[in-house]
Design an enzyme around this catalytic site. Structure first.
Site, PDB file in Angstrom:
ATOM      1  N   HIS A   1       0.674   4.881   4.572  1.00  0.00           N
ATOM      2  CA  HIS A   1       0.104   5.475   3.361  1.00  0.00           C
ATOM      3  C   HIS A   1       0.574   6.916   3.173  1.00  0.00           C
ATOM      4  O   HIS A   1       0.936   7.322   2.063  1.00  0.00           O
ATOM      5  CB  HIS A   1      -1.420   5.423   3.428  1.00  0.00           C
TER       6      HIS A   1
ATOM      7  N   SER B   1       0.814  -1.216   0.000  1.00  0.00           N
ATOM      8  CA  SER B   1       0.000   0.000   0.000  1.00  0.00           C
ATOM      9  C   SER B   1       0.848   1.267   0.000  1.00  0.00           C
ATOM     10  O   SER B   1       0.479   2.270  -0.618  1.00  0.00           O
ATOM     11  CB  SER B   1      -0.936   0.001   1.213  1.00  0.00           C
TER      12      SER B   1
END
Length: 340
Positions: free
Chosen positions: A314, A262
């Site tokens: 992230h 991610s």
């Protein structure tokens, strides 16, 4: 990863974003407004009466009424741009079942008219109509993205290795095969910064990341080149891992174990933002930049509503990717290059 929660999030946020963008007096947006409202209604009823599976029900409605039509309409436009009006018309006729709208009906009539003219000209000419268009579009349409393909295969191979090694939900198994553990990294196991990028906490986790890479990766790779794209992906991932370690050691976040690509994917999103910002005067750059900001907003909302997700990873990947996008974007933006 709780799939019911993920689909519920999609079934609520995506229609709201569609309504925000399509709530205009223009009749061409009427079909999207209706579809978004139907998805929200189905999701709301599912939440009231079948809460344990509300996400699956709402997610199914989102997939059928919003996702499939959006992908199909894009493919229909692509077929028409190549002069394949017959295929575009057939696809549009199928889409009309899911997305009936006056605009789509008008497009179908136009495709039928163009197809008729095309057939008429072909009958009296040795040069097929639309051949020039096809030749112009085909090189771009079939241009390859080797770095994206290799990264997808590497992630898939790593997941197969996980399966062969043991239960991917077992922390001990993940520890043995290279999950990111901040305090282990501090003690010298620096390789975990890299290996964790190719491990995933389940099939759904893997598929979501690979789908995002498949959608966002190829156009960026074509714009900046395979080597720059691979560097952007890997450096963003390493920056994400390093950021999580530093934030954990300083006590700002609490992370015991982390896996997933991610951070790399958010690096690609950030790179798109930096790339488009640098070339903001290119055709459609502002609209594409707005799409990227929407992706960031959706991801941020998802991170805030999902405790199992590392927002720190992230954000670190996103920031790293943004600066890499500014640095690794020497080529001008082509009129056709851009995220979906």
């Amino acid at each position: 990863m709780d799939l019911n929660h993920v689909f519920l999030f999609l079934a609520v946020v995506s229609p709201l974003l569609v309504l925000a963008r399509a709530w205009r007096p223009d009749e061409s947006y009427r079909g999207w407004r209706i579809a978004a409202l139907v998805v929200l209604t189905i999701t709301g009823l599912a939440w009231m009466f079948w809460r344990p599976v509300a996400g699956y029900i709402g997610g199914g409605a989102w997939f059928v009424l919003l996702f499939l039509p959006a992908i199909g309409l894009r493919k229909m436009t692509e077929l028409a741009s190549r002069g394949d009006y017959k295929s575009a018309r057939k696809l549009g006729a199928a889409l009309q079942i899911l997305h009936p709208s006056a605009e789509l009906r008008e497009q179908l009539l136009l495709f039928h008219d163009l197809e008729t003219r095309q057939n008429h000209r072909v009958a009296f000419s040795s040069v097929p109509v639309g051949d020039g268009i096809t030749q112009q579009v085909r090189p771009r349409h079939f241009r390859r993205a080797p770095a994206v393909l290799i990264l997808i295969l590497l992630n898939a191979a790593a997941f197969l290795f996980e399966i062969s090694f043991g239960d991917w939900n077992d922390p001990e198994v993940l520890h043995q095969i290279g999950a990111l553990e901040p305090y282990a990294v501090v003690q010298g196991e620096y390789w975990r910064l890299f290996t964790a990028l190719f491990l995933h906490g389940g099939l759904a986790h893997l598929l979501f990341n690979l789908f995002a890479l498949y959608v966002l990766g190829p156009p960026l790779e074509r714009a900046i080149g395979a080597v720059r794209f691979a560097l952007c992906y890997l450096i963003s991932g390493l920056a994400s891992s390093t950021g999580v370690v530093l934030l954990t050691v300083t006590g700002l976040v609490q992370v015991f174990q982390l896996v997933g690509a991610s951070g790399c994917i958010m690096g690609i999103v950030g790179a798109w933002a930096g790339f488009l910002l640098r070339h903001r005067h290119a055709p459609q750059a502002k609209q594409r930049l707005a799409n990227i900001f929407m992706i960031i907003a959706i991801q941020t909302a998802f991170d805030l509503s999902t405790p199992q997700v590392s927002m720190a990873a992230h954000l670190c990947g996103l920031v790293a990717g943004f600066f890499l996008g500014l640095i690794l974007a020497p080529r001008p933006v082509a009129a056709s290059a851009g995220p979906p």
